[in-house]
Write an enzyme that holds these catalytic residues in place. Sequence first.
Site, PDB file in Angstrom:
ATOM      1  N   SER A   1       0.114  -7.376   6.500  1.00  0.00           N
ATOM      2  CA  SER A   1      -0.099  -6.780   7.814  1.00  0.00           C
ATOM      3  C   SER A   1      -1.586  -6.546   8.058  1.00  0.00           C
ATOM      4  O   SER A   1      -2.403  -6.592   7.128  1.00  0.00           O
ATOM      5  CB  SER A   1       0.654  -5.444   7.948  1.00  0.00           C
ATOM      6  OG  SER A   1       0.120  -4.485   7.050  1.00  0.00           O
TER       7      SER A   1
ATOM      8  N   LEU B   1      -5.443  -6.096   8.715  1.00  0.00           N
ATOM      9  CA  LEU B   1      -6.643  -6.812   8.308  1.00  0.00           C
ATOM     10  C   LEU B   1      -6.362  -7.763   7.148  1.00  0.00           C
ATOM     11  O   LEU B   1      -6.931  -8.860   7.081  1.00  0.00           O
ATOM     12  CB  LEU B   1      -7.742  -5.821   7.923  1.00  0.00           C
ATOM     13  CG  LEU B   1      -8.158  -4.801   8.993  1.00  0.00           C
ATOM     14  CD1 LEU B   1      -9.300  -3.931   8.484  1.00  0.00           C
ATOM     15  CD2 LEU B   1      -8.540  -5.492  10.290  1.00  0.00           C
TER      16      LEU B   1
ATOM     17  N   ASP C   1       2.020  -6.658  -1.220  1.00  0.00           N
ATOM     18  CA  ASP C   1       2.276  -5.650  -0.199  1.00  0.00           C
ATOM     19  C   ASP C   1       3.611  -4.970  -0.497  1.00  0.00           C
ATOM     20  O   ASP C   1       4.459  -5.535  -1.205  1.00  0.00           O
ATOM     21  CB  ASP C   1       2.316  -6.298   1.189  1.00  0.00           C
ATOM     22  CG  ASP C   1       1.994  -5.331   2.306  1.00  0.00           C
ATOM     23  OD1 ASP C   1       0.933  -5.485   2.938  1.00  0.00           O
ATOM     24  OD2 ASP C   1       2.791  -4.406   2.544  1.00  0.00           O
TER      25      ASP C   1
ATOM     26  N   ASP D   1       3.300  -1.946  -5.268  1.00  0.00           N
ATOM     27  CA  ASP D   1       2.771  -0.624  -4.976  1.00  0.00           C
ATOM     28  C   ASP D   1       1.466  -0.512  -5.754  1.00  0.00           C
ATOM     29  O   ASP D   1       1.480  -0.441  -6.986  1.00  0.00           O
ATOM     30  CB  ASP D   1       3.770   0.457  -5.424  1.00  0.00           C
ATOM     31  CG  ASP D   1       3.234   1.874  -5.259  1.00  0.00           C
ATOM     32  OD1 ASP D   1       2.078   2.038  -4.803  1.00  0.00           O
ATOM     33  OD2 ASP D   1       3.972   2.817  -5.594  1.00  0.00           O
ATOM     34  N   VAL D   2       0.325  -0.517  -5.059  1.00  0.00           N
ATOM     35  CA  VAL D   2      -0.954  -0.568  -5.767  1.00  0.00           C
ATOM     36  C   VAL D   2      -1.290   0.728  -6.501  1.00  0.00           C
ATOM     37  O   VAL D   2      -2.252   0.773  -7.264  1.00  0.00           O
ATOM     38  CB  VAL D   2      -2.122  -0.945  -4.827  1.00  0.00           C
ATOM     39  CG1 VAL D   2      -1.944  -2.347  -4.277  1.00  0.00           C
ATOM     40  CG2 VAL D   2      -2.304   0.082  -3.727  1.00  0.00           C
TER      41      VAL D   2
ATOM     42  N   TYR E   1     -10.070  10.906   2.528  1.00  0.00           N
ATOM     43  CA  TYR E   1     -10.268   9.514   2.956  1.00  0.00           C
ATOM     44  C   TYR E   1     -11.722   9.085   2.775  1.00  0.00           C
ATOM     45  O   TYR E   1     -12.015   8.019   2.229  1.00  0.00           O
ATOM     46  CB  TYR E   1      -9.840   9.368   4.415  1.00  0.00           C
ATOM     47  CG  TYR E   1      -9.901   7.949   4.928  1.00  0.00           C
ATOM     48  CD1 TYR E   1      -8.982   6.992   4.495  1.00  0.00           C
ATOM     49  CD2 TYR E   1     -10.872   7.563   5.854  1.00  0.00           C
ATOM     50  CE1 TYR E   1      -9.022   5.693   4.981  1.00  0.00           C
ATOM     51  CE2 TYR E   1     -10.925   6.269   6.338  1.00  0.00           C
ATOM     52  CZ  TYR E   1     -10.004   5.342   5.894  1.00  0.00           C
ATOM     53  OH  TYR E   1     -10.057   4.056   6.363  1.00  0.00           O
TER      54      TYR E   1
END
Length: 262
Positions: free
Chosen positions: A15, A17, A36, A59-60, A167
Amino acid sequence: MKIAERTYVISGGASGLGLATARDLHAHGAYVSLLDLNSDSGSKIVSELGSRAKFFEVDVSDTDSIAEAIKGTGAWVKETGKDIGGVVAGAGVGLPGLIIDKKNEPIPISSIDFVLNINLRGTLDLIRQVLPYMTTANHEGPDGERGVIIMIASSAAFDGQMGQVAYAASKGAVASLTLPLARDLSKYGIRAVTIAPALFDSNMTKMLSSKVKLSLMNAMEFPKRAGQPEEFARVVRDSVENSMLNGTVIRLDGAMRMPARL
């Protein structure tokens, strides 16, 4: 470095970028390994792109999940003979929250961990697990180049807003590690580049209200609009092909400097 006939591992590749990057590299002859969580979207994309694409549900934030995907990608590379030429660490999340709220309650550590585990730890974990395949790949060109690591930071790494402590910390760390990563990998002929976009059309920005989006666009100088995924993908492509891009962070933000608050 040539894009065609090389394999590129792209996290968040189903999805936004990441997907735009996958489509662009694939259109220029690359093999793409898409990592992903969205298996439905991933399967559809592979069906569309054909034999030069593979999807792995990942799942990173889970080391074992990444390991399975990289093992599968390695097996695919053995079948195709197309060495891994790059990694695009595109998986990321945003979970805004003031460090301490109006009730004098600190932000839950679980919220901080969630953002850091995906945006920072997940990025580093993916890179470190792919690298053994890249350091042993065939080099090409007069410089003996083997590949490139492309990471995604954010304009929040430099001028994060209220509620973006976690973030901004995660993206600032990615920006900061770019140069030492390039230095670590220089002897292998592997480069490291980070792209720091501002407001771009993506799944993350779709969650923003129209009021917030308008405020962010007003902070942009020119053009006064959200960036398009294809514009991001173009910078990724140039980062692959231009060997002098190394150890640097590229701001892709329309001269935007985010205000302290919206």
